[in-house]
Design a protein around this motif. Structure first.
Motif, PDB file in Angstrom:
ATOM      1  N   LYS A  23       0.817  -1.214   0.000  1.00 55.88           N
ATOM      2  CA  LYS A  23       0.000   0.000   0.000  1.00 55.88           C
ATOM      3  C   LYS A  23       0.853   1.268   0.000  1.00 55.88           C
ATOM      4  O   LYS A  23       0.465   2.278  -0.569  1.00 55.88           O
ATOM      5  CB  LYS A  23      -0.953   0.001   1.180  1.00 55.88           C
ATOM      6  CG  LYS A  23      -2.116  -0.949   0.978  1.00 55.88           C
ATOM      7  CD  LYS A  23      -3.193  -0.734   2.002  1.00 55.88           C
ATOM      8  CE  LYS A  23      -4.384  -1.622   1.689  1.00 55.88           C
ATOM      9  NZ  LYS A  23      -5.482  -1.440   2.632  1.00 55.88           N
ATOM     10  N   ALA A  24       2.017   1.215   0.641  1.00 61.46           N
ATOM     11  CA  ALA A  24       2.910   2.378   0.660  1.00 61.46           C
ATOM     12  C   ALA A  24       3.414   2.691  -0.757  1.00 61.46           C
ATOM     13  O   ALA A  24       3.425   3.851  -1.182  1.00 61.46           O
ATOM     14  CB  ALA A  24       4.088   2.126   1.589  1.00 61.46           C
ATOM     15  N   ILE A  25       3.818   1.646  -1.488  1.00 59.64           N
ATOM     16  CA  ILE A  25       4.277   1.814  -2.871  1.00 59.64           C
ATOM     17  C   ILE A  25       3.120   2.303  -3.741  1.00 59.64           C
ATOM     18  O   ILE A  25       3.286   3.205  -4.567  1.00 59.64           O
ATOM     19  CB  ILE A  25       4.858   0.486  -3.416  1.00 59.64           C
ATOM     20  CG1 ILE A  25       6.153   0.141  -2.671  1.00 59.64           C
ATOM     21  CG2 ILE A  25       5.114   0.562  -4.906  1.00 59.64           C
ATOM     22  CD1 ILE A  25       6.679  -1.245  -2.931  1.00 59.64           C
ATOM     23  N   GLU A  26       1.933   1.722  -3.529  1.00 59.91           N
ATOM     24  CA  GLU A  26       0.747   2.118  -4.294  1.00 59.91           C
ATOM     25  C   GLU A  26       0.421   3.598  -4.083  1.00 59.91           C
ATOM     26  O   GLU A  26       0.084   4.317  -5.034  1.00 59.91           O
ATOM     27  CB  GLU A  26      -0.447   1.253  -3.895  1.00 59.91           C
ATOM     28  CG  GLU A  26      -1.664   1.431  -4.763  1.00 59.91           C
ATOM     29  CD  GLU A  26      -2.814   0.532  -4.346  1.00 59.91           C
ATOM     30  OE1 GLU A  26      -3.763   0.399  -5.140  1.00 59.91           O
ATOM     31  OE2 GLU A  26      -2.767  -0.034  -3.227  1.00 59.91           O
ATOM     32  N   GLY A  27       0.570   4.058  -2.840  1.00 62.57           N
ATOM     33  CA  GLY A  27       0.318   5.470  -2.532  1.00 62.57           C
ATOM     34  C   GLY A  27       1.301   6.394  -3.229  1.00 62.57           C
ATOM     35  O   GLY A  27       0.920   7.449  -3.758  1.00 62.57           O
ATOM     36  N   GLN A  28       2.584   6.004  -3.255  1.00 61.44           N
ATOM     37  CA  GLN A  28       3.603   6.802  -3.940  1.00 61.44           C
ATOM     38  C   GLN A  28       3.345   6.834  -5.444  1.00 61.44           C
ATOM     39  O   GLN A  28       3.491   7.876  -6.085  1.00 61.44           O
ATOM     40  CB  GLN A  28       5.003   6.227  -3.668  1.00 61.44           C
ATOM     41  CG  GLN A  28       5.485   6.393  -2.242  1.00 61.44           C
ATOM     42  CD  GLN A  28       5.941   7.807  -1.957  1.00 61.44           C
ATOM     43  OE1 GLN A  28       5.151   8.746  -1.942  1.00 61.44           O
ATOM     44  NE2 GLN A  28       7.226   7.969  -1.740  1.00 61.44           N
ATOM     45  N   GLN A  29       2.959   5.686  -6.017  1.00 61.45           N
ATOM     46  CA  GLN A  29       2.672   5.632  -7.455  1.00 61.45           C
ATOM     47  C   GLN A  29       1.498   6.534  -7.811  1.00 61.45           C
ATOM     48  O   GLN A  29       1.517   7.221  -8.831  1.00 61.45           O
ATOM     49  CB  GLN A  29       2.369   4.187  -7.875  1.00 61.45           C
ATOM     50  CG  GLN A  29       3.586   3.295  -7.897  1.00 61.45           C
ATOM     51  CD  GLN A  29       3.247   1.835  -8.127  1.00 61.45           C
ATOM     52  OE1 GLN A  29       2.130   1.399  -7.896  1.00 61.45           O
ATOM     53  NE2 GLN A  29       4.237   1.069  -8.556  1.00 61.45           N
ATOM     54  N   LYS A  30       0.478   6.544  -6.954  1.00 63.14           N
ATOM     55  CA  LYS A  30      -0.689   7.389  -7.189  1.00 63.14           C
ATOM     56  C   LYS A  30      -0.319   8.869  -7.066  1.00 63.14           C
ATOM     57  O   LYS A  30      -0.745   9.700  -7.882  1.00 63.14           O
ATOM     58  CB  LYS A  30      -1.769   7.027  -6.161  1.00 63.14           C
ATOM     59  CG  LYS A  30      -3.167   7.434  -6.528  1.00 63.14           C
ATOM     60  CD  LYS A  30      -4.138   6.832  -5.518  1.00 63.14           C
ATOM     61  CE  LYS A  30      -5.560   7.090  -5.951  1.00 63.14           C
ATOM     62  NZ  LYS A  30      -6.511   6.535  -4.971  1.00 63.14           N
ATOM     63  N   LYS A  31       0.494   9.190  -6.070  1.00 68.17           N
ATOM     64  CA  LYS A  31       0.894  10.581  -5.814  1.00 68.17           C
ATOM     65  C   LYS A  31       1.665  11.172  -6.993  1.00 68.17           C
ATOM     66  O   LYS A  31       1.446  12.318  -7.375  1.00 68.17           O
ATOM     67  CB  LYS A  31       1.745  10.637  -4.544  1.00 68.17           C
ATOM     68  CG  LYS A  31       2.220  12.026  -4.166  1.00 68.17           C
ATOM     69  CD  LYS A  31       3.032  11.993  -2.895  1.00 68.17           C
ATOM     70  CE  LYS A  31       3.549  13.354  -2.536  1.00 68.17           C
ATOM     71  NZ  LYS A  31       4.392  13.318  -1.318  1.00 68.17           N
ATOM     72  N   TYR A  32       2.573  10.378  -7.572  1.00 66.87           N
ATOM     73  CA  TYR A  32       3.430  10.889  -8.650  1.00 66.87           C
ATOM     74  C   TYR A  32       2.972  10.452 -10.044  1.00 66.87           C
ATOM     75  O   TYR A  32       3.657  10.726 -11.026  1.00 66.87           O
ATOM     76  CB  TYR A  32       4.878  10.451  -8.416  1.00 66.87           C
ATOM     77  CG  TYR A  32       5.455  11.049  -7.154  1.00 66.87           C
ATOM     78  CD1 TYR A  32       5.629  12.416  -7.015  1.00 66.87           C
ATOM     79  CD2 TYR A  32       5.796  10.234  -6.080  1.00 66.87           C
ATOM     80  CE1 TYR A  32       6.147  12.963  -5.862  1.00 66.87           C
ATOM     81  CE2 TYR A  32       6.321  10.768  -4.913  1.00 66.87           C
ATOM     82  CZ  TYR A  32       6.491  12.136  -4.813  1.00 66.87           C
ATOM     83  OH  TYR A  32       6.993  12.675  -3.660  1.00 66.87           O
ATOM     84  N   GLY A  33       1.848   9.742 -10.155  1.00 68.62           N
ATOM     85  CA  GLY A  33       1.311   9.332 -11.449  1.00 68.62           C
ATOM     86  C   GLY A  33       2.191   8.339 -12.182  1.00 68.62           C
ATOM     87  O   GLY A  33       2.405   8.457 -13.391  1.00 68.62           O
ATOM     88  N   LEU A  34       2.694   7.349 -11.453  1.00 64.94           N
ATOM     89  CA  LEU A  34       3.591   6.336 -12.035  1.00 64.94           C
ATOM     90  C   LEU A  34       2.820   5.082 -12.422  1.00 64.94           C
ATOM     91  O   LEU A  34       1.789   4.769 -11.835  1.00 64.94           O
ATOM     92  CB  LEU A  34       4.680   5.959 -11.024  1.00 64.94           C
ATOM     93  CG  LEU A  34       5.599   7.085 -10.551  1.00 64.94           C
ATOM     94  CD1 LEU A  34       6.411   6.614  -9.363  1.00 64.94           C
ATOM     95  CD2 LEU A  34       6.501   7.536 -11.672  1.00 64.94           C
ATOM     96  N   SER A  35       3.348   4.342 -13.402  1.00 68.46           N
ATOM     97  CA  SER A  35       2.739   3.069 -13.769  1.00 68.46           C
ATOM     98  C   SER A  35       3.190   1.983 -12.787  1.00 68.46           C
ATOM     99  O   SER A  35       4.104   2.194 -11.984  1.00 68.46           O
ATOM    100  CB  SER A  35       3.108   2.695 -15.206  1.00 68.46           C
ATOM    101  OG  SER A  35       4.498   2.636 -15.344  1.00 68.46           O
TER     102      SER A  35
END
Length: 191
Positions: free
Chosen positions: A51-63
């Protein structure tokens, strides 16, 4: 400037005399945030996901494949793809990789001790031998070479750049670098 690279393996040049070289692949890296030349970057490494990685990906718009984060000194002034143009002009790199881990090893393997004689009933074999002093100081001195965990430490080496292909991201450096093939490490342009 720093870059995250993967060690491909060693080869040699087709010149006379041949020069041993190491092939490194510069990983596809996204710059997420830049603050005074130091950037939070994201790169792909394995299948780790939470979930931590998922949150960072969502924050910065990463795939989904960009699942690891690190801080690097970069040439970029804003978020986006990492700027690789500085590698084309660079001459010398400092490469940092972890060495191969060899687990718990004895003193003969770890420190190249000679071991004892094998004849005349000796039980010395590959033992360490005496480690202490006399009555004073009556303890083992710090830094004594003894059996223990061998390898799996960071080693930094200076290497000359032979060539860099911007299309494939293959960096060819003179000499060897630590670690097994496939290991991730960092390269920094030496001043």
């Amino acid at each position: 400037m720093e870059f995250i690279v993967e060690k491909i393996g060693m080869s040699r040049t087709i010149s006379v005399p041949a020069t041993p070289v190491t092939l490194l692949k510069v990983l596809d890296t996204k710059v997420c945030d830049v603050n005074e030349g130091v950037a939070l970057v994201s790169y792909s490494d394995g299948k780790k996901f939470n979930k931590a990685i998922e949150g960072q990906q969502k924050k910065y718009g990463l795939s989904k494949e960009f699942n690891r984060f690190a801080t690097l000194d970069v040439a970029n002034s804003e978020a986006g793809d990492l700027d690789l143009s500085v590698l084309a002009e660079a001459k010398v790199l400092k490469t940092t990789f972890k060495t191969k881990g060899r687990g718990f090893s004895g003193a003969v393997k770890r420190w190249n001790f000679a071991g004892g004689r094998a004849s005349h009933g000796h039980r010395m074999g590959r033992r360490t031998g005496s480690i202490g002093n006399c009555e004073w100081p009556g303890r083992v001195q710090p830094g004594r070479k003894m059996p223990g965990h061998y390898g799996n430490t960071n080693v930094t080496v200076k290497n000359d750049i032979v060539s860099f292909d911007a299309e494939t991201g293959i960096l060819v450096v003179k000499g060897s670098v630590s670690g097994p093939n496939g290991r991730l490490g960092r390269v920094r342009i030496a001043k």
